[in-house]
Design an enzyme around this catalytic site. Sequence first.
Site, mmCIF file in Angstrom:
data_model
loop_
_atom_site.group_PDB
_atom_site.id
_atom_site.type_symbol
_atom_site.label_atom_id
_atom_site.label_comp_id
_atom_site.label_asym_id
_atom_site.label_seq_id
_atom_site.Cartn_x
_atom_site.Cartn_y
_atom_site.Cartn_z
ATOM 1 N N ASP A 139 0.773 -1.239 0.000
ATOM 2 C CA ASP A 139 0.000 0.000 0.000
ATOM 3 C C ASP A 139 0.810 1.298 0.000
ATOM 4 O OD1 ASP A 139 -2.432 1.400 -0.044
ATOM 5 O OD2 ASP A 139 -2.434 1.622 2.118
ATOM 6 N N CYS A 249 -20.029 1.279 0.764
ATOM 7 C CA CYS A 249 -20.071 0.605 -0.533
ATOM 8 C C CYS A 249 -19.604 -0.842 -0.435
ATOM 9 C CB CYS A 249 -19.270 1.374 -1.575
ATOM 10 S SG CYS A 249 -17.482 1.436 -1.295
#
Length: 353
Positions: A139, A249
């Site tokens: 990341d 989401c």
Amino acid sequence: MVNAEETELLARRIEAEARALGFVACGIASASEDPVRAERLEQWLGEGRHGSMEWMETRLEHRRSPQGLWPEANSVIALGMSYALAHDPMALESSRDRARISVYAQGRDYHDVVKKRLKRLARWLVAEEPGAQVKVFVDTAPVMEKPLGEAAGIGWQGKHTNLLNREHGSWLFLGAIYTTLRLAPAIPQEDHCGTCRACLDACPTDAFPSPYTIDARRCISYLTIEHKDAIPHEFREAVGNRIYGCDDCLAVCPWNKFAHEAQAAREFLPRAELVAPRLAELLTLDDAGFRRLFSGSPIKRIGRNRFVRNCCYAAGNSGNPALVQQLQPLAADPDPVVADAARWALDRLGQEP
């Protein structure tokens, strides 16, 4: 490696070792550039949808392909580690005194946990294949983990742009190992979203201009984590009681019904004090208190001021007059963004700063 049979055998051995280390998904992709993937990235950046995340643009050439970052790389081992949860991430949506922290940040910092496992897998690979070179990423480097994961067959990028896996749903931490080895690439994962648009409809700020495209400038995760200044007025109410990230989401995705609570890494189990934190207590945090509370947490990186800013917006949305006492001192906070957020919250609660 000498032939296709041997490279395929090594790929299976890598997957077996990865699973023994707690990774629930493992696949192989080529390190060469995918022109379609690179073009999509350039278009997204060109439209400014990355907001103030300048590092994505300044290191574009490194993000275009693994070989753009490390020319000697031939293959990418894409990996996923589950952080599937036992509780409903939407349960506190209507709470007047509690805040919501994104599920991934309720336990230990995933960067540390995943990287440690990646290094163990990389050391094993080098021992098995002397002469192989490897680099591990989680990341923080210019690595496009999600499209690489799709290319490696461990999932597909859903309409919310996050990686989805048929067995583990949305709840995956991603990592990658670049290697000079020429490994047998997997077949890219097919899209299984179909006509579903649950994630798009669930977004509180309409951050998806179209399926498979996100505008970070409208995303609550971006606004509460990456955005350093005051959150624009048009989004403050929609932030609700989210003080670090947003799971909406992901949480509504039907594929999550196949996910099971993460067992591999106990470090991802949520800390009790972060599952349903009290806004009244968070609003009183000074820098030292913030650092103590979030030691070993990914939340620590945004700092006290940005975090308390978020808590002020949540307090203003709470409709809870009991929080006025904690907000009033913050209206004179040395940080002008915190002070602005506190004054906004007090006004929402019908109080003078």
